[in-house]
Write a protein that holds these residues in place. Structure first.
Motif, PDB file in Angstrom:
ATOM      1  N   ALA A 174     -66.215  15.328 -19.803  1.00  0.00           N
ATOM      2  CA  ALA A 174     -66.549  16.456 -20.677  1.00  0.00           C
ATOM      3  C   ALA A 174     -67.924  17.031 -20.332  1.00  0.00           C
ATOM      4  CB  ALA A 174     -66.514  16.008 -22.139  1.00  0.00           C
ATOM      5  N   VAL A 175     -68.888  16.154 -20.027  1.00  0.00           N
ATOM      6  CA  VAL A 175     -70.225  16.632 -19.651  1.00  0.00           C
ATOM      7  C   VAL A 175     -70.156  17.438 -18.350  1.00  0.00           C
ATOM      8  CG1 VAL A 175     -72.540  15.923 -18.945  1.00  0.00           C
ATOM      9  CG2 VAL A 175     -71.397  14.728 -20.819  1.00  0.00           C
ATOM     10  N   VAL A 176     -69.394  16.927 -17.384  1.00  0.00           N
ATOM     11  CA  VAL A 176     -69.260  17.635 -16.105  1.00  0.00           C
ATOM     12  C   VAL A 176     -68.616  18.997 -16.315  1.00  0.00           C
ATOM     13  CG1 VAL A 176     -68.069  17.595 -13.871  1.00  0.00           C
ATOM     14  CG2 VAL A 176     -69.196  15.530 -14.724  1.00  0.00           C
ATOM     15  N   LYS A 177     -67.531  19.041 -17.094  1.00  0.00           N
ATOM     16  CA  LYS A 177     -66.772  20.284 -17.284  1.00  0.00           C
ATOM     17  C   LYS A 177     -67.514  21.293 -18.162  1.00  0.00           C
ATOM     18  CE  LYS A 177     -62.267  21.875 -19.029  1.00  0.00           C
ATOM     19  NZ  LYS A 177     -62.773  22.694 -20.159  1.00  0.00           N
ATOM     20  N   ASP A 178     -68.127  20.811 -19.256  1.00  0.00           N
ATOM     21  CA  ASP A 178     -68.710  21.732 -20.240  1.00  0.00           C
ATOM     22  C   ASP A 178     -70.157  22.116 -19.950  1.00  0.00           C
ATOM     23  OD1 ASP A 178     -66.297  21.477 -21.500  1.00  0.00           O
ATOM     24  OD2 ASP A 178     -67.007  20.071 -23.035  1.00  0.00           O
ATOM     25  N   ILE A 179     -70.879  21.253 -19.187  1.00  0.00           N
ATOM     26  CA  ILE A 179     -72.318  21.499 -19.021  1.00  0.00           C
ATOM     27  C   ILE A 179     -72.708  21.638 -17.547  1.00  0.00           C
ATOM     28  CG2 ILE A 179     -74.628  20.561 -19.417  1.00  0.00           C
ATOM     29  CD1 ILE A 179     -73.536  19.227 -21.936  1.00  0.00           C
ATOM     30  N   ILE A 180     -72.371  20.640 -16.717  1.00  0.00           N
ATOM     31  CA  ILE A 180     -72.885  20.630 -15.342  1.00  0.00           C
ATOM     32  C   ILE A 180     -72.266  21.734 -14.495  1.00  0.00           C
ATOM     33  CG2 ILE A 180     -73.032  19.299 -13.216  1.00  0.00           C
ATOM     34  CD1 ILE A 180     -73.302  16.774 -14.844  1.00  0.00           C
TER      35      ILE A 180
ATOM     36  N   ARG B 212     -70.098  26.082  -9.782  1.00  0.00           N
ATOM     37  CA  ARG B 212     -69.195  25.584  -8.743  1.00  0.00           C
ATOM     38  C   ARG B 212     -68.671  24.221  -9.181  1.00  0.00           C
ATOM     39  NH1 ARG B 212     -71.969  21.505  -6.427  1.00  0.00           N
ATOM     40  NH2 ARG B 212     -74.243  21.650  -6.306  1.00  0.00           N
ATOM     41  N   PRO B 213     -67.551  23.791  -8.601  1.00  0.00           N
ATOM     42  CA  PRO B 213     -67.050  22.445  -8.934  1.00  0.00           C
ATOM     43  C   PRO B 213     -67.964  21.367  -8.344  1.00  0.00           C
ATOM     44  CG  PRO B 213     -65.339  23.817  -7.930  1.00  0.00           C
ATOM     45  CD  PRO B 213     -66.635  24.533  -7.742  1.00  0.00           C
ATOM     46  N   ILE B 214     -67.949  20.192  -8.966  1.00  0.00           N
ATOM     47  CA  ILE B 214     -68.695  19.041  -8.451  1.00  0.00           C
ATOM     48  C   ILE B 214     -68.038  18.549  -7.163  1.00  0.00           C
ATOM     49  CG2 ILE B 214     -69.155  16.588  -8.871  1.00  0.00           C
ATOM     50  CD1 ILE B 214     -71.077  18.206 -10.366  1.00  0.00           C
ATOM     51  N   GLY B 215     -68.860  18.221  -6.160  1.00  0.00           N
ATOM     52  CA  GLY B 215     -68.349  17.667  -4.913  1.00  0.00           C
ATOM     53  C   GLY B 215     -68.433  16.158  -4.915  1.00  0.00           C
ATOM     54  N   THR B 216     -68.626  15.586  -3.740  1.00  0.00           N
ATOM     55  CA  THR B 216     -68.680  14.122  -3.610  1.00  0.00           C
ATOM     56  C   THR B 216     -70.107  13.596  -3.593  1.00  0.00           C
ATOM     57  OG1 THR B 216     -68.615  14.329  -1.203  1.00  0.00           O
ATOM     58  CG2 THR B 216     -66.505  14.046  -2.348  1.00  0.00           C
ATOM     59  N   TYR B 217     -71.105  14.507  -3.518  1.00  0.00           N
ATOM     60  CA  TYR B 217     -72.492  14.069  -3.422  1.00  0.00           C
ATOM     61  C   TYR B 217     -73.131  13.979  -4.811  1.00  0.00           C
ATOM     62  CZ  TYR B 217     -72.078  14.956   1.573  1.00  0.00           C
ATOM     63  OH  TYR B 217     -71.677  14.919   2.879  1.00  0.00           O
ATOM     64  N   PRO B 218     -74.159  13.139  -4.961  1.00  0.00           N
ATOM     65  CA  PRO B 218     -74.859  13.051  -6.245  1.00  0.00           C
ATOM     66  C   PRO B 218     -75.472  14.400  -6.637  1.00  0.00           C
ATOM     67  CG  PRO B 218     -75.463  11.212  -4.826  1.00  0.00           C
ATOM     68  CD  PRO B 218     -74.684  12.169  -3.978  1.00  0.00           C
ATOM     69  N   GLU B 219     -75.509  14.645  -7.927  1.00  0.00           N
ATOM     70  CA  GLU B 219     -76.089  15.887  -8.458  1.00  0.00           C
ATOM     71  C   GLU B 219     -77.152  15.533  -9.489  1.00  0.00           C
ATOM     72  OE1 GLU B 219     -75.386  18.880  -7.479  1.00  0.00           O
ATOM     73  OE2 GLU B 219     -73.344  18.906  -6.664  1.00  0.00           O
ATOM     74  N   ARG B 220     -78.334  16.129  -9.335  1.00  0.00           N
ATOM     75  CA  ARG B 220     -79.383  16.013 -10.353  1.00  0.00           C
ATOM     76  C   ARG B 220     -79.657  17.426 -10.851  1.00  0.00           C
ATOM     77  NH1 ARG B 220     -84.267  12.284  -8.485  1.00  0.00           N
ATOM     78  NH2 ARG B 220     -84.404  13.745  -6.743  1.00  0.00           N
ATOM     79  N   VAL B 221     -79.206  17.707 -12.067  1.00  0.00           N
ATOM     80  CA  VAL B 221     -79.129  19.087 -12.547  1.00  0.00           C
ATOM     81  C   VAL B 221     -80.131  19.312 -13.680  1.00  0.00           C
ATOM     82  CG1 VAL B 221     -77.585  20.891 -13.393  1.00  0.00           C
ATOM     83  CG2 VAL B 221     -76.668  18.999 -12.000  1.00  0.00           C
ATOM     84  N   PRO B 222     -81.164  20.163 -13.462  1.00  0.00           N
ATOM     85  CA  PRO B 222     -82.109  20.480 -14.542  1.00  0.00           C
ATOM     86  C   PRO B 222     -81.407  21.230 -15.672  1.00  0.00           C
ATOM     87  CG  PRO B 222     -82.967  21.160 -12.388  1.00  0.00           C
ATOM     88  CD  PRO B 222     -81.526  20.825 -12.198  1.00  0.00           C
ATOM     89  N   MET B 223     -81.714  20.851 -16.892  1.00  0.00           N
ATOM     90  CA  MET B 223     -81.147  21.516 -18.057  1.00  0.00           C
ATOM     91  C   MET B 223     -82.099  22.612 -18.538  1.00  0.00           C
ATOM     92  SD  MET B 223     -78.209  19.999 -18.792  1.00  0.00           S
ATOM     93  CE  MET B 223     -77.977  20.021 -17.012  1.00  0.00           C
ATOM     94  N   PRO B 224     -81.609  23.838 -18.696  1.00  0.00           N
ATOM     95  CA  PRO B 224     -82.466  24.884 -19.253  1.00  0.00           C
ATOM     96  C   PRO B 224     -82.965  24.496 -20.646  1.00  0.00           C
ATOM     97  CG  PRO B 224     -80.422  25.796 -18.369  1.00  0.00           C
ATOM     98  CD  PRO B 224     -80.261  24.313 -18.377  1.00  0.00           C
TER      99      PRO B 224
ATOM    100  N   SER C  25     -71.351  19.739 -28.057  1.00  0.00           N
ATOM    101  CA  SER C  25     -69.960  19.384 -27.764  1.00  0.00           C
ATOM    102  C   SER C  25     -69.805  17.924 -27.344  1.00  0.00           C
ATOM    103  CB  SER C  25     -69.403  20.302 -26.669  1.00  0.00           C
ATOM    104  OG  SER C  25     -70.094  20.092 -25.440  1.00  0.00           O
ATOM    105  N   ILE C  26     -70.873  17.305 -26.840  1.00  0.00           N
ATOM    106  CA  ILE C  26     -70.746  15.922 -26.363  1.00  0.00           C
ATOM    107  C   ILE C  26     -71.419  14.909 -27.284  1.00  0.00           C
ATOM    108  CG2 ILE C  26     -70.586  16.661 -23.958  1.00  0.00           C
ATOM    109  CD1 ILE C  26     -73.506  15.549 -23.677  1.00  0.00           C
TER     110      ILE C  26
END
Length: 704
Positions: free
Chosen positions: A406-412, A418-430, A437-438
């Motif tokens: 749900a976090v990946v779909k609704d936020i990240i 773009r869709p998540i790939g196979t590499y790690p993601e470190r995503v800054p939150m505005p 929702s979570i």
């Protein structure tokens, strides 16, 4: 026990997609008779490739000449393996392939010599079969051919049996008690039949890194601030300076990102890197899987020998979450603090300093690797809450997976667009990101109950808090991370009130890096600009021909400079793999090693040290023995950027950080890598960006 020492050679790591190309085993019957079997197999799934040929020595010509059909081999070996205990190094790999290729071995008991070695052999640089065979003079004439590996595994098994037989009673009895509660672990039979010796367990000697004599003679040429061209020399000089300061009446601390270079100084660890006997005993009372049992036995063995530091445990990736259950708490750590604070000089990580800064208010501070350590200090004001414990617990695994999805779909993904790939993601939150929702999912899991600060951060973050999410697709884990400006300012104030000496790669004359982040202007003494030769004529880094051109230029530079020992330093594993394949095809007769591709430090460095001709693709190792490779040439295909930092991404929206962060960090990364191999080697930059824009600025500002 009817034993079968077995090894396979394959075309890859996927048991369902890749092929078995060699099977070898030795069956030892209880009456002492022996059966040997060795067959080369024609690949039936993925074909033989150059990498496998380079590792195993199996060629297509050999397969064409003596290779047999897999079904024929399978029908021969199936009845032979029936009823045996299969033994080998990382034997789970071989078992998976046999099962996936139709050999009915699920019912076979098996013993992994890799697991046993990790339990019984302390302070090994590497637990690969090749390294252990070399260290203990086991027969292993042709590594990565199946029969040679079988013979080495048999020798290792005998060695490990002797290790078990020689265990003191005080060490053996707790291990036997634990094994007795887990009777399905087949290797336990090797322990249960022993009574132990009457010897007293001795703490194994730990040999800290020693500066070679030739390097020690150079120490006096260094000043307070300098471009660190030889990391071992700089570490020795820093230790000498800190000790002189302590003798003059002021105790000192050294803050460093490379503790392995400072083994001559007492370390001030955090509780998280020390074993807790009480928590270990509690862990051992659980019903443990085989992997957890091996981890517990490894900890018990080291604890019985008086070893409590994480560096002695040799954690594997999958064991890291287990360590969280057995390391010291803050309360248990208090007596250790009292003991350590009597030392005149202490070495510690940035994290340890940040956690216990109030204890060192009366000490002089020496910052090693100023650029890296300053960044580590900045990041030390970060709190992380990982969902791994809920992923690992069978009772909450499904709900944790749904929550993370749900976090990946609704936020990240909406933020990344773009869709998540196979590499790690470190995503800054505005700022003011809506987590509503979570929140109910996190509360239902019990995450908020165990981490009440997270609820505040997600619902109503205080001023100065920056949040990012760290998602790892490989294992499915998600972490919530936040940085607090007030914690950082408190740490900064502590630093500004103490005598501070910063040793770095980038001279403060040409960079305000330390001044910008710490608010301190360090002394600007000495420090000559190092030489870095910029190569021209290569295609752009995004060109499909760039890697091939780099490989060609590397080989040309070896000829031009008449050198035989070359380091290629890269900042990504993908680049390392691509270069490895190209060089392997272009220079098949040259000894080619690549970090994490052909092995780790403990396997690669001893081999290269004794050879006169090689190419080594270096990724991110900081091992002190890198300086002993006698490298003649260091080549950078690209500028070694640090991994994207989510906190810096936040701050870049508010301040201009390119000049104060990215450029000096890039220059420092180049210099840091050169320093591991020594200033005697020539250095070359192949990145075409060095010829224009910011790249030219890096080169002209920091290098000759």
């Amino acid at each position: 026990m009817k034993k079968c020492f077995l090894d396979l050679e394959t075309t890859g790591f996927d048991a369902h997609e890749d092929s078995i190309i060699e099977v070898a085993f030795i069956i030892q019957n209880e009456d002492g008779s022996e059966l040997r079997y060795d067959a080369v197999v024609r690949p039936e799934r993925s074909p033989l490739n150059p990498t496998v040929t380079a590792i195993t020595g199996i060629t297509q010509a050999e397969i064409n000449e003596i290779g047999r059909d897999w079904n024929e081999v399978k029908n021969e070996i199936t009845p032979l393996l029936e009823g045996t205990v299969i033994i080998g190094h990382n034997i789970n790999f071989d078992i998976r392939f046999l099962r996936a290729h139709g050999v009915p071995v699920p019912e076979n008991a098996y013993i992994d010599t890799h697991q046993l070695a990790r339990i019984l052999l302390i302070n090994e640089e590497s637990y690969s079969l090749e390294s252990i065979a070399g260290n203990y003079c086991l027969m292993h004439e042709n590594a990565h051919r199946a029969m040679s590996d079988v013979e080495a595994s048999e020798g290792l098994f005998r060695l490990l049996q002797k290790e078990i037989e020689s265990l003191p009673k005080t060490v053996l009895e707790p291990m036997k008690a634990l094994i007795g509660r887990h009777k399905n672990w087949v290797a336990g039979a090797l322990f249960s039949g022993q009574s132990g010796t009457n010897e007293t367990p001795q703490k194994p000697d730990y040999k800290p890194f020693q500066l070679p004599t030739a390097m020690a003679e150079k120490i006096e040429s260094y000043t307070t601030w300098h471009a660190i061209l030889d990391a071992p020399i700089a570490a020795a000089k820093l230790i000498a300076t800190a000790e002189a300061t302590a003798k003059a009446g002021q105790k000192s601390i050294i803050i460093t990102p490379k503790m392995s270079y400072f083994g001559a100084v007492k370390a001030f660890p955090t509780p998280e890197v020390l074993l807790s006997p009480e928590r270990l005993m509690a862990f051992c009372m659980d019903n443990l899987s085989d992997d957890r049992l091996v981890f517990a036995l490894k900890c018990l063995h080291r604890h019985a020998h008086g070893l409590r530091g994480l560096r002695h445990i040799n954690l594997f990736f999958e064991e890291r979450p287990l360590w969280q259950s057995v390391h010291m708490t803050d309360e248990e750590y208090a007596p250790v603090q009292v003991e350590k604070l009597t030392e005149p000089v202490l070495a510690m990580s940035a994290r340890a300093y940040a956690q216990w800064a109030h204890l060192f208010a009366d000490r002089a501070i020496f910052i090693d690797e100023a650029e890296q350590t300053t960044k580590d200090l900045l990041m030390s004001a970060t709190t992380t809450v990982s969902l791994w414990p809920w992923l690992e617990d069978p009772k909450t695994t499904d709900e944790a997976l749904f929550t993370i999805a749900a976090v990946v779909k609704d936020i990240i993904e909406p933020l990344l667009k773009r869709p998540i790939g196979t590499y790690p993601e470190r995503v800054p939150m505005p700022l003011h990101t809506d987590f509503s929702s979570i929140l109910p999912r996190l509360e239902a899991l019990g995450v908020m109950r165990q981490n009440p600060a997270l609820e505040t951060i997600l619902k109503n973050p205080p001023e100065g808090v920056r949040i990012w999410l760290d998602y790892r697709p490989a294992n499915g884990n998600l972490s919530f991370c936040w940085w607090t400006a007030t914690d950082w300012m408190r740490l900064k104030t502590n630093l500004q009130q103490q005598p501070l000496h910063a040793w770095g790669h980038v001279s403060p004359v040409s960079s305000g890096f330390v001044d910008y982040w710490l608010g301190i202007k360090p002394e600007a003494k000495g420090g000559e600009k190092p030489h870095l030769q910029v190569q021209i004529g290569l295609p752009q880094v995004r060109s499909p021909h760039f890697i091939e051109a780099v490989a060609q230029r590397v080989l040309a530079l070896r000829i031009d400079e008449k050198v035989s020992r070359t380091i290629i330093s890269v900042s990504s594993k993908d680049l390392a793999q691509q270069l490895y394949f190209h060089l392997q095809a272009m220079a098949p007769d040259t000894k080619l090693m690549a970090e994490k591709i052909t092995g780790g430090d403990g396997k690669i460095l001893p081999q290269l040290k004794d050879l006169d001709e090689w190419i080594y693709i270096h990724h991110n190792s900081t091992h002190p023995n890198l300086s002993q490779l006698r490298a003649q040439q260091v080549i950078f295909p690209k500028f070694p950027f640090s991994a994207p930092n989510p906190l810096i991404a936040h701050l870049e929206q508010e301040e201009r950080l390119w000049d104060a962060y990215t450029i000096p960090q890039t220059a420092a990364n180049v210099l840091r890598r050169i320093s591991f191999f020594g200033s005697e080697a020539s250095a070359h930059m192949l990145d075409p960006r060095a010829q224009s824009g910011w790249g030219r600025g890096v080169i002209t500002t920091y290098f000759v």
